[in-house]
Write an enzyme that holds these catalytic residues in place. Structure first.
Site, PDB file in Angstrom:
ATOM      1  N   GLY A  15       0.824  -1.207   0.000  1.00 52.72           N
ATOM      2  CA  GLY A  15       0.000   0.000   0.000  1.00 52.72           C
ATOM      3  C   GLY A  15       0.855   1.252   0.000  1.00 52.72           C
ATOM      4  O   GLY A  15       0.397   2.320   0.407  1.00 52.72           O
ATOM      5  N   GLY A  16       2.087   1.125  -0.476  1.00 54.56           N
ATOM      6  CA  GLY A  16       3.027   2.242  -0.433  1.00 54.56           C
ATOM      7  C   GLY A  16       3.008   3.128  -1.661  1.00 54.56           C
ATOM      8  O   GLY A  16       3.894   3.979  -1.810  1.00 54.56           O
ATOM      9  N   VAL A  65      -3.755  -7.083  -3.457  1.00 51.77           N
ATOM     10  CA  VAL A  65      -3.779  -7.808  -2.190  1.00 51.77           C
ATOM     11  C   VAL A  65      -5.169  -8.307  -1.824  1.00 51.77           C
ATOM     12  O   VAL A  65      -5.323  -9.036  -0.842  1.00 51.77           O
ATOM     13  CB  VAL A  65      -3.196  -6.963  -1.035  1.00 51.77           C
ATOM     14  CG1 VAL A  65      -1.736  -6.652  -1.284  1.00 51.77           C
ATOM     15  CG2 VAL A  65      -4.012  -5.689  -0.812  1.00 51.77           C
ATOM     16  N   SER A 137      -6.443   1.913  12.170  1.00 48.39           N
ATOM     17  CA  SER A 137      -7.189   3.168  12.128  1.00 48.39           C
ATOM     18  C   SER A 137      -7.756   3.480  13.503  1.00 48.39           C
ATOM     19  O   SER A 137      -8.023   2.569  14.296  1.00 48.39           O
ATOM     20  CB  SER A 137      -8.340   3.059  11.121  1.00 48.39           C
ATOM     21  OG  SER A 137      -9.215   4.173  11.220  1.00 48.39           O
ATOM     22  N   TYR A 150     -15.290  -1.517   7.120  1.00 49.42           N
ATOM     23  CA  TYR A 150     -14.063  -0.787   7.462  1.00 49.42           C
ATOM     24  C   TYR A 150     -13.784  -0.898   8.952  1.00 49.42           C
ATOM     25  O   TYR A 150     -12.661  -1.185   9.379  1.00 49.42           O
ATOM     26  CB  TYR A 150     -14.201   0.679   7.052  1.00 49.42           C
ATOM     27  CG  TYR A 150     -12.932   1.475   7.243  1.00 49.42           C
ATOM     28  CD1 TYR A 150     -11.917   1.426   6.294  1.00 49.42           C
ATOM     29  CD2 TYR A 150     -12.740   2.263   8.378  1.00 49.42           C
ATOM     30  CE1 TYR A 150     -10.751   2.159   6.468  1.00 49.42           C
ATOM     31  CE2 TYR A 150     -11.580   2.991   8.556  1.00 49.42           C
ATOM     32  CZ  TYR A 150     -10.584   2.932   7.600  1.00 49.42           C
ATOM     33  OH  TYR A 150      -9.418   3.654   7.780  1.00 49.42           O
ATOM     34  N   ALA A 152     -14.930  -3.189  11.139  1.00 45.79           N
ATOM     35  CA  ALA A 152     -14.599  -4.561  11.526  1.00 45.79           C
ATOM     36  C   ALA A 152     -13.177  -4.925  11.109  1.00 45.79           C
ATOM     37  O   ALA A 152     -12.444  -5.587  11.853  1.00 45.79           O
ATOM     38  CB  ALA A 152     -15.602  -5.530  10.894  1.00 45.79           C
ATOM     39  N   LYS A 154     -10.556  -2.899  10.579  1.00 43.90           N
ATOM     40  CA  LYS A 154      -9.530  -2.180  11.324  1.00 43.90           C
ATOM     41  C   LYS A 154      -9.478  -2.630  12.784  1.00 43.90           C
ATOM     42  O   LYS A 154      -8.406  -2.665  13.394  1.00 43.90           O
ATOM     43  CB  LYS A 154      -9.761  -0.675  11.222  1.00 43.90           C
ATOM     44  CG  LYS A 154      -9.577  -0.132   9.811  1.00 43.90           C
ATOM     45  CD  LYS A 154      -8.186  -0.423   9.262  1.00 43.90           C
ATOM     46  CE  LYS A 154      -7.943   0.207   7.907  1.00 43.90           C
ATOM     47  NZ  LYS A 154      -6.573  -0.033   7.392  1.00 43.90           N
TER      48      LYS A 154
END
Length: 245
Positions: A15-16, A65, A137, A150, A152, A154
């Site tokens: 994710g970079g 991914v 997050s 989102y 669940a 994180k």
């Protein structure tokens, strides 16, 4: 001795290619590391139109991914890995996460892939006595009414960070995490690009400003360094005080 010197170190940021992950990748590059990033577009040039992408000096690979089989099949061009940062993430709006297809997709990207990537690189991290950093997050600590997947995912990433930290500590791998608050990226534009929502959000942040990707990148550098050598299984909430109230 500069404990934030990463010369001769190899770093992979999943994710970079943009946002927080991209700032983390560039932070390590500026400190001397050889930095590899995974993203979703065909090649690095495909990010030329992205305001929150800077791939200069980074080694880019396209890896979706959301597909665990693709992660496992991806060949890597390095034989040593000192730092693995898992910063992949997605979110769906307009109640798409209340539908099974949307819910599963977000979980695949934000949680399942974290475990698959961690397991894939476990042998290299063990050999290097390396560091694993999971970007979750602030949503892991409160409800997010319109985004159940989102939230669940994180929350799951937060728990996974603790569990992997305990499981792999004896192997010399330090696992920790970062929980960003409201950071201005393409994923948060639903708030940051709406003046009324932004004004309301800023009232709830004691520091009075949005977080920046660089704020998160600085914490990642610390967590990967010897300065955090006795820190294990912790997810640092980096939110400008948003959740203090």
């Amino acid at each position: 001795m500069d404990e934030l010197d990463f010369n001769d170190k190899t770093v992979l940021v999943v994710g970079g290619s943009s946002g927080i992950g991209n700032s983390i990748a560039q932070n390590f590059r500026r400190r001397g590391a050889q930095v590899h990033v995974w993203g979703t577009r065909a090649n690095a040039a495909a990010y030329a139109d992205s305001a929150d992408s800077d791939l200069e000096g980074l080694h880019y690979a396209r890896v979706n991914v959301a597909d665990a089989d693709l992660i496992e099949a991806t060949r890597v061009p390095f034989a040593r890995l000192d730092v693995l940062v898992l910063a992949q993430g997605t979110v769906l709006y307009d109640r798409q996460e209340f539908l099974t297809e949307g819910f599963k997709h977000v979980l695949d990207v934000n949680l399942t892939s974290v475990m698959v990537c961690a397991q894939k690189f476990y042998p290299l991290l063990k050999d290097a006595k390396g560091a694993l950093i999971v970007v979750s997050s602030a949503a892991a600590f409160h409800s997010t009414r319109g985004n159940p997947a989102y939230n669940a995912s994180k929350t799951g990433a937060f728990g996974l960070t603790r569990t992997l930290a305990e499981a792999w500590a004896r192997d010399g791998i330090r696992v920790n995490g970062i929980a960003p608050g409201l950071v201005e990226t393409k994923l948060t534009q639903v708030t940051t690009a709406n003046p009324k929502r932004l004004e309301s959000a800023l009232r709830g942040i004691p520091l009075g400003r949005l977080g920046t990707p660089q704020d998160m990148a600085n914490v990642a550098l610390f967590l990967a360094s010897p300065l955090a050598g006795y820190l294990l299984g912790q997810t640092l909430l980096v939110d400008g005080g948003m959740l203090l109230a």
